[in-house]
Scaffold this motif. Structure first.
Motif, PDB file in Angstrom:
ATOM      1  N   LEU A 229       0.876  -1.469   0.016  1.00  0.00           N
ATOM      2  CA  LEU A 229      -0.033   0.159   0.040  1.00  0.00           C
ATOM      3  C   LEU A 229       0.787   0.951   0.208  1.00  0.00           C
ATOM      4  O   LEU A 229       0.560   2.464  -0.713  1.00  0.00           O
ATOM      5  CB  LEU A 229      -1.608   0.224   1.362  1.00  0.00           C
ATOM      6  N   ARG A 230       1.593   1.271   0.694  1.00  0.00           N
ATOM      7  CA  ARG A 230       2.828   2.771   0.170  1.00  0.00           C
ATOM      8  C   ARG A 230       3.353   2.640  -0.576  1.00  0.00           C
ATOM      9  O   ARG A 230       3.778   3.896  -1.502  1.00  0.00           O
ATOM     10  CB  ARG A 230       4.264   2.223   1.575  1.00  0.00           C
TER      11      ARG A 230
ATOM     12  N   ALA B  76       2.604   2.001  -3.267  1.00  0.00           N
ATOM     13  CA  ALA B  76       0.542   2.193  -4.302  1.00  0.00           C
ATOM     14  C   ALA B  76       1.056   3.210  -4.501  1.00  0.00           C
ATOM     15  O   ALA B  76       0.449   4.311  -4.908  1.00  0.00           O
ATOM     16  CB  ALA B  76      -0.249   1.184  -4.052  1.00  0.00           C
ATOM     17  N   ALA B  77       0.778   4.240  -2.667  1.00  0.00           N
ATOM     18  CA  ALA B  77       0.890   6.001  -2.999  1.00  0.00           C
ATOM     19  C   ALA B  77       1.554   6.121  -3.262  1.00  0.00           C
ATOM     20  O   ALA B  77       1.658   7.514  -3.759  1.00  0.00           O
ATOM     21  CB  ALA B  77       0.702   5.452  -0.985  1.00  0.00           C
TER      22      ALA B  77
ATOM     23  N   ALA C 205       1.674   6.513  -7.171  1.00  0.00           N
ATOM     24  CA  ALA C 205       0.011   7.633  -7.244  1.00  0.00           C
ATOM     25  C   ALA C 205       0.783   9.380  -6.853  1.00  0.00           C
ATOM     26  O   ALA C 205       0.253   9.876  -7.632  1.00  0.00           O
ATOM     27  CB  ALA C 205      -0.873   7.069  -5.823  1.00  0.00           C
TER      28      ALA C 205
ATOM     29  N   HIS D  69      -7.583  -0.620  -2.856  1.00  0.00           N
ATOM     30  CA  HIS D  69      -6.507  -0.222  -2.881  1.00  0.00           C
ATOM     31  C   HIS D  69      -5.888   0.824  -3.321  1.00  0.00           C
ATOM     32  O   HIS D  69      -5.465   2.502  -3.094  1.00  0.00           O
ATOM     33  CB  HIS D  69      -5.363  -0.974  -1.798  1.00  0.00           C
TER      34      HIS D  69
ATOM     35  N   SER E 118      -6.142   5.639  -3.265  1.00  0.00           N
ATOM     36  CA  SER E 118      -4.311   5.671  -2.720  1.00  0.00           C
ATOM     37  C   SER E 118      -4.450   7.336  -4.172  1.00  0.00           C
ATOM     38  O   SER E 118      -3.111   8.121  -4.419  1.00  0.00           O
ATOM     39  CB  SER E 118      -3.696   5.154  -2.975  1.00  0.00           C
TER      40      SER E 118
END
Length: 409
Positions: free
Chosen positions: A135-136, A138-139, A142, A176, A180
């Motif tokens: 998730l980090r 992906a963030a 983005a 997710h 993001s």
């Protein structure tokens, strides 16, 4: 989610910059090693060195991860610490690849590796699925507005090449990704260790109809954003030849043509392009990211750090700067700190006015800041241009790069 396809025209440029990211032990370095090995982009002596190092570690087969984990500390720990860059080519395209670390404490290295990427490959372990570091990454992807994203579900051999496991991970990541801000992604099931869907299509996953990873990398468009963006030409050098002045630099985005009316920032002076030289040869037009020299009709006071633009879509001239940032150093950043701001070829003094409510930013922190600069900067929103919408904060005492920022107008 983007459905992968092998149809359509080949990529619009011969160069693709891409970065890999994923949690520790998801297999990033093995994937990159497999990509290099199976595309025949590894020299014989490199393969021999890897085979020798693998035997010394008690392994029967060459550990392809060693093709990218080149630092002694990394080999000893079995992890990637620094960004490992590799250059390779196929008959269709040239590649610059950045294998970035998976540990959370090296998030800043991912920012470095992905900041200029046309594409990011985010790996997940098919056994573990989406985890916090996924998730980090992906963030961060983005935040950096990387144009294309591949979700590589690795180690499919360890889950029996099951379609259900793959679809479950893709569905979880999609939720997710939308949250993001990722506009889309292309999922590909792979086994880096065995080679399934890396360079060659896998015969073990007949349920998958898309391309192998290399085929997708060869065909995905690259450089479209720079070509479509407004014309931005940061001046790097002023060359005097007799009475004439030539302004040299790299065209950050868009197109400049002889006869274009242009504006010089921050002065606001206007003129007309009377000549463009590329590698010493006169041309009628220049396209990003070409390095050229430009000649203007008037003897304007143009210096290094100025920005030449054409058309009505002009940057914002401001001393109040807001940006999303990743802090890169162990020295904390605090409100009231005096820094240097480097934007394209221009460097100005500034003071940190706000940290989005945080007391300080420390290494690998993501946040938002507000700055007040001593001189105006000609800024684009990062969403418009990744070149003229990016900036760095620098320690004025020793020149250390402190923070990487993405302008939010």
């Amino acid at each position: 989610m983007t459905t992968p396809t092998t149809t359509g025209p080949l990529a619009e440029t011969t160069l693709l910059r891409f970065a890999t990211a994923g949690s520790v032990d998801d297999g990033k370095s093995t994937l990159v090693g497999r990509l290099l090995h199976d595309s025949k982009s590894v020299l014989t002596d490199q393969l021999e060195a890897v085979a020798h190092a693998s035997r010394n570690r008690g392994q029967d087969t060459p550990d392809l991860a060693l093709l990218t984990d080149g630092l002694r500390a990394e080999r000893e720990q079995g992890i990637t610490i620094d960004v490992a860059y590799r250059y390779f080519a196929t008959p269709r395209r040239r590649f610059i690849l950045a294998d970035t670390p998976g540990h959370v404490q090296y998030t800043r290295n991912m920012v470095t590796g992905a900041s200029t990427a046309d594409l990011a490959i985010i790996l997940v372990d098919a056994r573990n699925g989406v985890v916090e570091q996924t998730l980090r990454h992906a963030a961060v992807t983005a935040l950096l507005r990387v144009p294309h994203v591949v979700l590589a579900v690795n180690k499919m051999d360890l889950v029996g090449y099951g379609e259900r496991e793959f679809e479950r991970i893709v569905e979880e990541f999609a939720g997710h990704a939308a949250a993001s801000g990722l506009p889309g992604f292309t999922p590909i099931p792979v086994s880096a260790l065995v080679g399934d869907n890396v360079v060659q299509r896998s015969t073990r996953m007949d349920w998958y109809r898309g391309p192998a990873l290399l085929d997708f990398l060869e065909r995905v468009p690259a450089g479209v954003e720079a070509a479509d963006a407004p014309a931005r030409f940061p001046v790097q050098y002023v060359i005097r030849h007799g009475d004439a002045r030539y302004y040299a630099g790299q065209l950050a985005s868009g197109t400049l043509r002889v006869g274009d009316r242009v504006t010089v920032h921050p002065s606001g002076a206007t003129s007309e392009i009377t000549g463009i030289d590329a590698l010493g040869t006169p041309v009628q037009a220049a396209y990003a990211p070409q390095s050229v020299s430009v000649r203007l009709a008037d003897q304007r006071d143009v210096a290094r750090g100025d920005l030449i633009t054409s058309g009505v879509d002009v940057p914002a001239l401001t001393q109040e700067v807001r940006a999303a940032v990743c802090h890169l150093t162990d020295r904390p950043l605090r409100v009231g700190d005096r820094v240097l701001v480097r934007h394209t070829t221009r460097t100005v003094q500034a003071v940190v006015k706000d940290l989005g409510g945080a007391a300080e930013l420390t290494a690998n922190d993501l946040g938002r800041i507000a700055l007040r600069t001593a001189e105006p900067l000609a800024l684009d929103d990062y969403a418009v241009s990744r070149r003229t919408g990016a900036l760095l904060l620098i320690d004025p005492a020793d020149g250390t790069t402190l923070t990487a920022g993405m302008v939010a107008l």
